[in-house]
Write a protein that holds these residues in place. Structure first.
Motif, short mmCIF file in Angstrom:
data_model
loop_
_atom_site.label_atom_id
_atom_site.label_comp_id
_atom_site.label_asym_id
_atom_site.label_seq_id
_atom_site.Cartn_x
_atom_site.Cartn_y
_atom_site.Cartn_z
N UNK A 247 0.86 -1.19 0.00
CA UNK A 247 0.00 0.00 0.00
C UNK A 247 0.90 1.24 0.00
N UNK A 248 1.86 1.23 -0.92
CA UNK A 248 2.80 2.34 -1.02
C UNK A 248 2.87 2.79 -2.48
N UNK A 249 3.51 3.91 -2.66
CA UNK A 249 3.63 4.44 -4.02
C UNK A 249 4.79 3.76 -4.74
N UNK A 250 4.60 2.46 -5.04
CA UNK A 250 5.62 1.72 -5.79
C UNK A 250 4.93 0.65 -6.65
N UNK A 251 5.73 -0.15 -7.32
CA UNK A 251 5.15 -1.15 -8.25
C UNK A 251 4.46 -2.31 -7.53
N UNK A 252 4.59 -2.37 -6.20
CA UNK A 252 3.97 -3.46 -5.44
C UNK A 252 2.59 -3.09 -4.85
N UNK A 253 2.08 -1.93 -5.19
CA UNK A 253 0.82 -1.49 -4.59
C UNK A 253 -0.35 -2.39 -5.06
N UNK A 254 -1.06 -2.93 -4.08
CA UNK A 254 -2.15 -3.88 -4.39
C UNK A 254 -3.55 -3.25 -4.40
N UNK A 255 -3.64 -1.94 -4.29
CA UNK A 255 -4.96 -1.30 -4.20
C UNK A 255 -5.85 -1.67 -5.39
N UNK A 256 -5.33 -1.48 -6.59
CA UNK A 256 -6.15 -1.79 -7.78
C UNK A 256 -6.45 -3.28 -7.88
N UNK A 257 -5.48 -4.10 -7.48
CA UNK A 257 -5.68 -5.56 -7.54
C UNK A 257 -6.81 -5.97 -6.60
N UNK A 258 -6.85 -5.40 -5.39
CA UNK A 258 -7.93 -5.71 -4.44
C UNK A 258 -9.28 -5.37 -5.06
N UNK A 259 -9.38 -4.19 -5.62
CA UNK A 259 -10.67 -3.77 -6.22
C UNK A 259 -11.05 -4.66 -7.41
N UNK A 260 -10.04 -5.03 -8.19
CA UNK A 260 -10.33 -5.94 -9.32
C UNK A 260 -10.80 -7.30 -8.82
N UNK A 261 -10.10 -7.84 -7.81
CA UNK A 261 -10.46 -9.18 -7.30
C UNK A 261 -11.88 -9.19 -6.77
N UNK A 262 -12.24 -8.21 -5.93
CA UNK A 262 -13.58 -8.25 -5.32
C UNK A 262 -14.66 -8.05 -6.38
N UNK A 263 -14.38 -7.22 -7.38
CA UNK A 263 -15.38 -7.01 -8.43
C UNK A 263 -15.53 -8.24 -9.32
N UNK A 264 -14.42 -8.88 -9.64
CA UNK A 264 -14.50 -10.12 -10.44
C UNK A 264 -15.22 -11.22 -9.67
N UNK A 265 -14.92 -11.34 -8.38
CA UNK A 265 -15.61 -12.35 -7.57
C UNK A 265 -17.12 -12.08 -7.54
N UNK A 266 -17.48 -10.81 -7.42
CA UNK A 266 -18.91 -10.46 -7.40
C UNK A 266 -19.56 -10.77 -8.75
N UNK A 267 -18.89 -10.39 -9.84
CA UNK A 267 -19.44 -10.67 -11.18
C UNK A 267 -19.65 -12.17 -11.36
N UNK A 268 -18.68 -12.93 -10.90
CA UNK A 268 -18.74 -14.39 -11.02
C UNK A 268 -19.97 -14.93 -10.27
N UNK A 269 -20.15 -14.45 -9.04
CA UNK A 269 -21.29 -14.89 -8.23
C UNK A 269 -22.61 -14.53 -8.91
N UNK A 270 -22.67 -13.31 -9.46
CA UNK A 270 -23.89 -12.87 -10.13
C UNK A 270 -24.22 -13.74 -11.36
N UNK A 271 -23.19 -14.05 -12.13
CA UNK A 271 -23.40 -14.92 -13.30
C UNK A 271 -24.01 -16.26 -12.87
N UNK A 272 -23.57 -16.74 -11.71
CA UNK A 272 -24.04 -18.03 -11.21
C UNK A 272 -25.37 -17.93 -10.44
N UNK A 273 -25.89 -16.69 -10.34
CA UNK A 273 -27.21 -16.53 -9.73
C UNK A 273 -27.19 -16.27 -8.23
#
Length: 676
Positions: A247-273
């Motif tokens: 969570x720093x200003x470098x190439x290892x920052x996971x902020x965007x990855x966290x948001x992508x993961x939770x949104x993809x997981x949600x989309x996946x759940x929605x597709x499955x009903x």
């Protein structure tokens, strides 16, 4: 010669680590994936009508060569990684995700599974066979078997993307952990730190060709520093460094990855009903749905928060009186908790450490496993290791029969992620009349030996070893037919019962007498220390309970609703933590970017299970206490109904078979000192 492409000609079919080269992995994965596809094709193209044997059983034993290679590779990726392995992981992960999708979205395969499932009432299946059939049917349905083709393809893309994102997430956390060092050159900055910790820091500095002392974010370095260092400014620096991993200003920052993961997981759940990822996950948990989890955490919070606030006020007053502190911050918690514990119980972890030499504790847990479950551990030198520090053991029963192979890997290294975990290189199963025994491993990050002292554990490290060993027992004592139901392949909110119950023996005089001996004199731990350990077991338990609840609530916050509107990770965390907040927030820190349990482990929508399993373990150990902590009949019931059955029976049925009733929350509240 690629060792991964042939049968292992090794002692007990163990993994031939020394003969595996990094360049072997990709060809081995490719070949094993191709073999698995052939096995699946053979099931699908079988001209005979679908039966349990030619479809369900055949599927259960497919891909075993691939599973073996995956177990070796991904366990090393966690415990002994390097840049090359990380590149291989990024290449392999999407291939494995693709294969998984190929299988779960295979219409012909699902038709055969469904044909057997529709007739299951007339097949005369055993309970284990019935469970396996139901599990496969639901796994396929829950992974899109009933979806139209376009939705199946959408699901496949999401699974591929998630597999790579999770890898990147873990690599970023490890990279930031390894990148930080606190290099101390002034002796006065070491004030308060125990001699053994200072010596270890000096050794690390020497290894790096530096003067002075180096402290890192590895737990055996970080935790003692935060607990004992008098220099508050340096404690603050360490705490902030730990809290801003990924969570720093470098190439290892996971902020965007966290948001992508939770949104993809949600989309996946929605597709499955499903309404959310949590709804999808919890369908196959004891808790069943997010409402139950939120209610469970809310009830515990109502009982724990008043105690936590009282404890925080008491700790604040103590720090004010001792050092004139006006505001207790997160980097003060461990430091003043330890000082208050020492004052109240005259109990200092540093006084206890000489009685907890790692070798003695390990032999102690072996002795306890022998008394309870008839297991005998013998260290052997004929089994290959992935690192020279790994210890290898044959585990046999009282008749000399092989029960398991056990690996123990105890010390931090650069290529090893933080924390402690149990894993396996080979599961237990029965095939062609042979009961194949498991190869189980525990991986920890304990204090290393120094030139003048052996590895001496804090009491917290002792309980960690017992915890992971409890998971190992679950794997070692497995006695099922199918690998997919073996050992720890159980509901996620049940899997912590065997691990957490083992921690209870650490507090019992009868057990401590077996291993808590002074490393120099051999003197048994004084019984007044044992009494103090027991007295202090619920010390500041309100704060500890609320902290665990906060992690569970953050997990449910990310996964129990539509996350698409979340743009500011830090603001979202603050909102989730509001009901449990005790300490002031630290603006530079965020938890989610390094909350590996839920973003890179198997605990998404499942972090609550630690507290859930505490209810089970407190209730189960209460039964041992009533009958005797080494009572052979209670131990037999626990072994036969919990440890050996894996996922063959619903966990509540297993628990009731052991205990004779459903669990009560009272023993947990009593143990935690939260009953009025």
């Amino acid at each position: 010669m690629n060792m991964l492409l042939k049968s292992f000609d090794t002692t007990h079919d163990t993994s031939p680590f020394a003969k595996i080269k990094n360049e072997d992995y990709i060809p081995a994965f490719d070949a094993a994936i191709a073999d698995t596809k052939k096995e699946i094709d053979a099931i699908c193209e079988n001209p005979d009508p679908a039966t349990f044997e030619n479809s369900i059983e055949a599927l259960s034993f497919s891909g075993m060569h691939l599973d073996r290679i995956s177990n070796i590779f991904f366990n090393l990726h966690s415990a002994e990684t390097n840049d090359e392995l990380e590149k291989i992981a990024q290449e392999v992960a999407p291939k494995l995700a693709d294969l998984s999708s190929d299988i779960t979205l295979n219409e012909k395969l699902f038709e055969r599974i469904k044909a057997v499932y529709d007739r299951k009432a007339e097949l005369g299946l055993t309970q284990e066979q019935d469970t396996l059939l139901t599990k496969y049917y639901l796994d396929f349905v829950r992974n899109g078997a009933l979806l139209p083709l376009d939705k199946k393809e959408e699901l496949r893309k999401i699974d591929q993307e998630l597999s790579v994102l999770k890898l990147h997430y873990g690599e970023h956390v490890l990279a930031d952990s390894n990148a930080y060092q606190l290099h101390i050159s002034k002796q006065e900055d070491l004030a308060g730190l125990p001699e053994g910790i200072v010596e270890a820091a000096h050794e690390l500095a020497k290894e790096e060709g530096k003067e002075g002392w180096i402290f890192t974010l590895d737990y055996p370095s970080y935790i003692p520093f935060m607990t004992y260092a008098d220099n508050r400014a340096l404690r603050r620096e360490m705490a902030i460094a730990a809290g801003k991993k990924a969570y720093q200003n470098n190439e290892n920052n996971n902020t965007d990855i966290v948001l992508k993961i939770v949104n993809l997981r949600h989309q996946r759940a929605q597709i499955l009903g499903y309404a959310s990822h949590a709804h999808f996950i919890l369908e196959e948990r004891m808790a069943k749905d997010p409402e139950t989890v939120k209610s469970f955490l809310g009830d515990l919070l109502a009982k724990g928060k008043p105690a936590a606030l009282r404890e925080f006020d008491e700790l604040s007053a103590f720090a004010k009186e001792l050092d004139g502190l006006d505001q207790l911050e997160k980097w003060d918690g461990s430091y003043y908790s330890e000082k208050l514990k020492q004052q109240r119980f005259n109990l200092d972890d540093e006084k206890l450490k000489p009685y907890f030499k790692l070798d003695n504790v390990l032999n102690g847990v072996f002795d306890i496993a022998h008394r309870l479950f008839g297991l005998n551990f013998k260290e052997v030198g004929t089994i290959d290791k992935y690192h020279p520090e790994v210890q290898t053991f044959e585990v046999r029963d009282d008749h000399g029969g092989l029960v398991a192979i056990f690996y123990a890997d105890f010390f931090p290294r650069k290529g090893k992620r933080n924390g402690a975990w149990m894993t396996s290189f080979k599961p237990q199963y029965r095939l062609h009349g042979v009961n194949e025994r498991p190869h189980v491993s525990i991986v920890c990050n304990f204090s290393r030996p120094t030139p003048t002292k052996p590895s001496l554990l804090t009491f917290n490290e002792v309980t960690t070893l017992f915890h992971e060993f409890g998971h190992a027992l679950h794997g070692m004592l497995a006695d099922t037919t199918y690998p997919t139901l073996s050992g720890t392949s159980v509901y996620w909110d049940f899997v912590e019962l065997p691990s957490q119950i083992m921690e209870n023996w650490c507090y019992e005089e009868e057990a401590l007498k077996l291993f808590a001996k002074h490393y120099e004199t051999g003197e048994l731990i004084p019984m007044e220390y044992v009494e103090k350990i027991k007295e202090s077991a619920s010390f500041l338990e309100g704060l500890a309970t609320v902290r665990q609840i906060s992690f569970g609530m953050l997990d449910m916050g990310w996964h129990g609703q539509d996350p698409s509107a979340i743009k500011d990770l830090k603001a979202f965390e603050n909102e989730q933590f509001a009901p449990t907040q005790i300490y002031p927030d630290v603006q530079e820190n965020a938890m989610s970017p390094s909350f590996s349990h839920i973003f890179n482990g198997g605990y998404s929508s499942g972090y609550y299970s630690y507290k859930w399993a505490e209810v089970l373990d407190a209730d189960a150990f209460d039964y041992f206490k009533q009958e005797g902590i080494f009572n052979p009949e209670v131990a037999r019931k626990f072994k036969e109904n919990i440890l050996s059955k894996g996922g063959t029976v619903h966990p509540m049925e297993l628990y009731k078979a052991f205990r004779g009733q459903e669990p009560s929350v009272e023993p947990l509240l009593r143990r935690a000192g939260l009953l009025d």
